[in-house]
Each structure stands twice: as structure tokens, then as C-alpha cells.
Design a protein around this motif. Structure first.
Motif, PDB file in Angstrom:
ATOM      1  N   LEU A  47       0.827  -1.206   0.000  1.00 25.21           N
ATOM      2  CA  LEU A  47       0.000   0.000   0.000  1.00 25.21           C
ATOM      3  C   LEU A  47       0.864   1.260   0.000  1.00 25.21           C
ATOM      4  CD1 LEU A  47      -2.827  -1.091   2.440  1.00 25.21           C
ATOM      5  CD2 LEU A  47      -3.125  -0.408   0.053  1.00 25.21           C
ATOM      6  N   MET A  48       1.968   1.225   0.732  1.00 26.05           N
ATOM      7  CA  MET A  48       2.864   2.377   0.752  1.00 26.05           C
ATOM      8  C   MET A  48       3.495   2.580  -0.629  1.00 26.05           C
ATOM      9  SD  MET A  48       4.613   1.927   4.460  1.00 26.05           S
ATOM     10  CE  MET A  48       4.706   3.536   5.211  1.00 26.05           C
ATOM     11  N   THR A  49       3.832   1.496  -1.287  1.00 27.60           N
ATOM     12  CA  THR A  49       4.372   1.585  -2.640  1.00 27.60           C
ATOM     13  C   THR A  49       3.326   2.151  -3.587  1.00 27.60           C
ATOM     14  OG1 THR A  49       5.867  -0.262  -2.231  1.00 27.60           O
ATOM     15  CG2 THR A  49       5.380   0.253  -4.538  1.00 27.60           C
ATOM     16  N   ALA A  50       2.086   1.691  -3.455  1.00 26.28           N
ATOM     17  CA  ALA A  50       1.005   2.206  -4.302  1.00 26.28           C
ATOM     18  C   ALA A  50       0.799   3.700  -4.062  1.00 26.28           C
ATOM     19  CB  ALA A  50      -0.286   1.442  -4.037  1.00 26.28           C
ATOM     20  N   ALA A  51       0.901   4.130  -2.799  1.00 26.31           N
ATOM     21  CA  ALA A  51       0.762   5.556  -2.484  1.00 26.31           C
ATOM     22  C   ALA A  51       1.842   6.356  -3.189  1.00 26.31           C
ATOM     23  CB  ALA A  51       0.839   5.771  -0.978  1.00 26.31           C
ATOM     24  N   SER A  52       3.049   5.859  -3.153  1.00 25.07           N
ATOM     25  CA  SER A  52       4.148   6.557  -3.802  1.00 25.07           C
ATOM     26  C   SER A  52       3.995   6.551  -5.315  1.00 25.07           C
ATOM     27  CB  SER A  52       5.470   5.891  -3.412  1.00 25.07           C
ATOM     28  OG  SER A  52       6.534   6.426  -4.146  1.00 25.07           O
ATOM     29  N   ARG A  53       3.643   5.418  -5.872  1.00 23.46           N
ATOM     30  CA  ARG A  53       3.540   5.309  -7.329  1.00 23.46           C
ATOM     31  C   ARG A  53       2.368   6.106  -7.889  1.00 23.46           C
ATOM     32  NH1 ARG A  53       5.192  -0.983  -8.463  1.00 23.46           N
ATOM     33  NH2 ARG A  53       7.357  -0.728  -7.835  1.00 23.46           N
ATOM     34  N   SER A  54       1.348   6.356  -7.073  1.00 22.54           N
ATOM     35  CA  SER A  54       0.244   7.164  -7.591  1.00 22.54           C
ATOM     36  C   SER A  54       0.712   8.579  -7.899  1.00 22.54           C
ATOM     37  CB  SER A  54      -0.927   7.175  -6.600  1.00 22.54           C
ATOM     38  OG  SER A  54      -0.588   7.861  -5.416  1.00 22.54           O
ATOM     39  N   LEU A  55       1.729   9.031  -7.193  1.00 20.72           N
ATOM     40  CA  LEU A  55       2.296  10.359  -7.471  1.00 20.72           C
ATOM     41  C   LEU A  55       3.385  10.292  -8.536  1.00 20.72           C
ATOM     42  CD1 LEU A  55       2.460  11.747  -3.834  1.00 20.72           C
ATOM     43  CD2 LEU A  55       0.761  12.216  -5.599  1.00 20.72           C
ATOM     44  N   ASP A  56       3.922   9.095  -8.784  1.00 20.15           N
ATOM     45  CA  ASP A  56       4.927   8.937  -9.840  1.00 20.15           C
ATOM     46  C   ASP A  56       4.366   9.332 -11.201  1.00 20.15           C
ATOM     47  OD1 ASP A  56       6.788   8.063  -8.042  1.00 20.15           O
ATOM     48  OD2 ASP A  56       6.709   5.952  -8.621  1.00 20.15           O
ATOM     49  N   VAL A  57       3.067   9.182 -11.377  1.00 18.10           N
ATOM     50  CA  VAL A  57       2.425   9.550 -12.643  1.00 18.10           C
ATOM     51  C   VAL A  57       2.719  11.015 -12.951  1.00 18.10           C
ATOM     52  CG1 VAL A  57       0.180   9.881 -13.740  1.00 18.10           C
ATOM     53  CG2 VAL A  57       0.614   7.840 -12.390  1.00 18.10           C
ATOM     54  N   LEU A  58       2.581  11.858 -11.953  1.00 17.49           N
ATOM     55  CA  LEU A  58       2.824  13.282 -12.154  1.00 17.49           C
ATOM     56  C   LEU A  58       4.295  13.547 -12.479  1.00 17.49           C
ATOM     57  CD1 LEU A  58       0.759  14.729  -9.173  1.00 17.49           C
ATOM     58  CD2 LEU A  58       0.150  14.801 -11.597  1.00 17.49           C
ATOM     59  N   ALA A  59       5.179  12.926 -11.732  1.00 14.39           N
ATOM     60  CA  ALA A  59       6.610  13.152 -11.939  1.00 14.39           C
ATOM     61  C   ALA A  59       7.058  12.657 -13.313  1.00 14.39           C
ATOM     62  CB  ALA A  59       7.408  12.465 -10.838  1.00 14.39           C
ATOM     63  N   LEU A  60       6.590  11.502 -13.715  1.00 12.38           N
ATOM     64  CA  LEU A  60       6.974  10.952 -15.015  1.00 12.38           C
ATOM     65  C   LEU A  60       6.449  11.821 -16.161  1.00 12.38           C
ATOM     66  CD1 LEU A  60       8.351   8.711 -16.601  1.00 12.38           C
ATOM     67  CD2 LEU A  60       6.236   7.394 -16.434  1.00 12.38           C
ATOM     68  N   ALA A  61       5.202  12.255 -16.047  1.00 11.26           N
ATOM     69  CA  ALA A  61       4.630  13.120 -17.085  1.00 11.26           C
ATOM     70  C   ALA A  61       5.370  14.459 -17.142  1.00 11.26           C
ATOM     71  CB  ALA A  61       3.143  13.338 -16.839  1.00 11.26           C
ATOM     72  N   HIS A  62       5.733  14.978 -15.988  1.00 10.55           N
ATOM     73  CA  HIS A  62       6.472  16.243 -15.940  1.00 10.55           C
ATOM     74  C   HIS A  62       7.839  16.086 -16.600  1.00 10.55           C
ATOM     75  CE1 HIS A  62       7.675  20.182 -14.510  1.00 10.55           C
ATOM     76  NE2 HIS A  62       8.754  19.639 -13.973  1.00 10.55           N
ATOM     77  N   ARG A  63       8.551  14.981 -16.291  1.00 13.71           N
ATOM     78  CA  ARG A  63       9.859  14.744 -16.915  1.00 13.71           C
ATOM     79  C   ARG A  63       9.735  14.602 -18.431  1.00 13.71           C
ATOM     80  NH1 ARG A  63      11.070  10.737 -12.819  1.00 13.71           N
ATOM     81  NH2 ARG A  63      11.132   9.196 -14.489  1.00 13.71           N
ATOM     82  N   ALA A  64       8.689  13.916 -18.885  1.00 14.27           N
ATOM     83  CA  ALA A  64       8.478  13.765 -20.329  1.00 14.27           C
ATOM     84  C   ALA A  64       8.223  15.117 -20.973  1.00 14.27           C
ATOM     85  CB  ALA A  64       7.317  12.819 -20.599  1.00 14.27           C
ATOM     86  N   ASP A  65       7.431  15.953 -20.315  1.00 17.52           N
ATOM     87  CA  ASP A  65       7.142  17.279 -20.849  1.00 17.52           C
ATOM     88  C   ASP A  65       8.420  18.112 -20.924  1.00 17.52           C
ATOM     89  OD1 ASP A  65       5.218  19.282 -21.757  1.00 17.52           O
ATOM     90  OD2 ASP A  65       5.673  20.300 -19.863  1.00 17.52           O
TER      91      ASP A  65
END
Length: 180
Positions: free
Chosen positions: A119-137
Motif C-alpha cells: 500500500l505504501m508503494t502504491a501511495a508513492s507510485r500514484s504520485l509517480d504519474v505526475l513526476a513521469l509526465a512532468h519529466r516527459a514534458d
């Protein structure tokens, strides 16, 4: 002793989860969810939750703006607006998952692959979406505004190698001859 509500399966009309559960003599995922739903009915009667899914955001303005974008700057502006708008929702989901992981202190001393750590990993990865999209941009913007310089031509000889700087004085010899 198996749960008395557990049904043995004959595999006719069953999905792969049910077949695997029957093979190993364990409850299927659907069985577990059905039993939990049944046992939580009195609790949910005291603590009603919304029955409908969370409302989905209307992304049509973002799709329309992206379709109209001509430059990387315009596409980035749309992407950054979407990421800014999605961040509070994803942060709230991450916060909830973290609370679920910490429920009744179950995360203390938990093994790496345990449900609280998952669950802690899922909590972290749910925010990874934002970071990954930001890096791609940012990568798209870098390609448009600050591309890597083209390699310089080294001369007319394609077999030439890059010259190394001279060795400092009194340096030990290097290379294949040094080991002899």
C-alpha cells in the motif's frame, strides 16, 4: 479449515482465478471480496459511503487545447495545466493509501512484500504519474529549446581517434605494454 461459504469448483463456466483457487484449495479473489462485503454490511450501514464512483474529470478542454496546439510550448502549457489540476486528486488518493498502510500500526516492522508495504508503494507510485509526465514534458521542451549540440567534425579522416592529453611527468606507464 476452509471457510464454510467456500464452494468447490468443477471448472465448467469458471474463470482462471476460480480454477487456480480450486486447484490449490484456496478461496478465489471474488470469494474473498464477497465474504468481506458480506461481513462489512453492518459497518457500512453505520458509515455509509457514496455508491457511485468518483466523478471523472471533464478532460475535453484539455484534449481540445492539445489538438489545437502547434508548438511544443503550447502542448506543454496544456500538459502542465492538466498536471496541476490532477495533482490534488492524486495527492488525496496517495494520502488515503498511506493511511490504509498505517491502519492500526500494521506497517511497523512489516516485511517488504507485506500488504502495508504494498500500500505504501502504491501511495508513492500514484504520485509517480505526475513526476513521469512532468519529466516527459521537460524532455520535449528541451528538445525544442535546448537541443544537444551536434558533434563537431574531426577532420577528413574517418578512422582518426580522439587524442588523449599527454601523460603528466613521472607518471607510470599505462596500456598493454605497461603490464609486461
Amino acid at each position: 479449515m476452509p471457510n464454510p461459504d467456500f464452494e468447490l469448483y468443477d471448472n465448467v463456466g469458471r474463470d482462471s482465478d476460480q480454477i487456480a483457487a480450486a486447484r490449490y484449495g484456496i478461496a478465489s479473489d471474488r470469494d474473498l471480496l464477497r465474504w468481506a462485503k458480506r461481513d462489512a454490511e453492518p459497518f457500512l450501514a453505520e458509515h455509509p459511503l457514496p455508491g457511485a464512483p468518483l466523478p471523472g474529470p471533464d478532460l475535453s478542454p484539455y484534449h481540445d487545447a492539445l489538438a489545437a496546439a502547434v508548438t511544443p510550448a503550447q502542448a506543454s502549457a496544456v500538459t502542465q495545466h492538466l498536471l496541476d489540476a490532477a495533482e490534488p486528486v492524486l495527492q488525496a488518493i496517495s494520502d488515503y493509501l498511506l493511511s490504509a498502510a498505517r491502519w492500526r500500526g500494521q506497517n511497523r516492522g512489516a516485511e517488504p512484500q507485506s500488504p502495508p508495504k504494498m500500500l505504501m508503494t502504491a501511495a508513492s507510485r500514484s504520485l509517480d504519474v505526475l513526476a513521469l509526465a512532468h519529466r516527459a514534458d521537460l524532455a520535449l521542451l528541451r528538445a525544442a529549446y535546448d537541443p544537444a549540440p551536434a558533434p563537431k567534425a574531426r577532420g577528413n579522416d574517418p578512422t582518426s581517434t580522439v587524442a588523449l592529453p599527454p601523460a603528466p611527468p613521472n607518471a607510470p606507464p599505462t596500456g598493454p605494454a605497461a603490464g609486461r
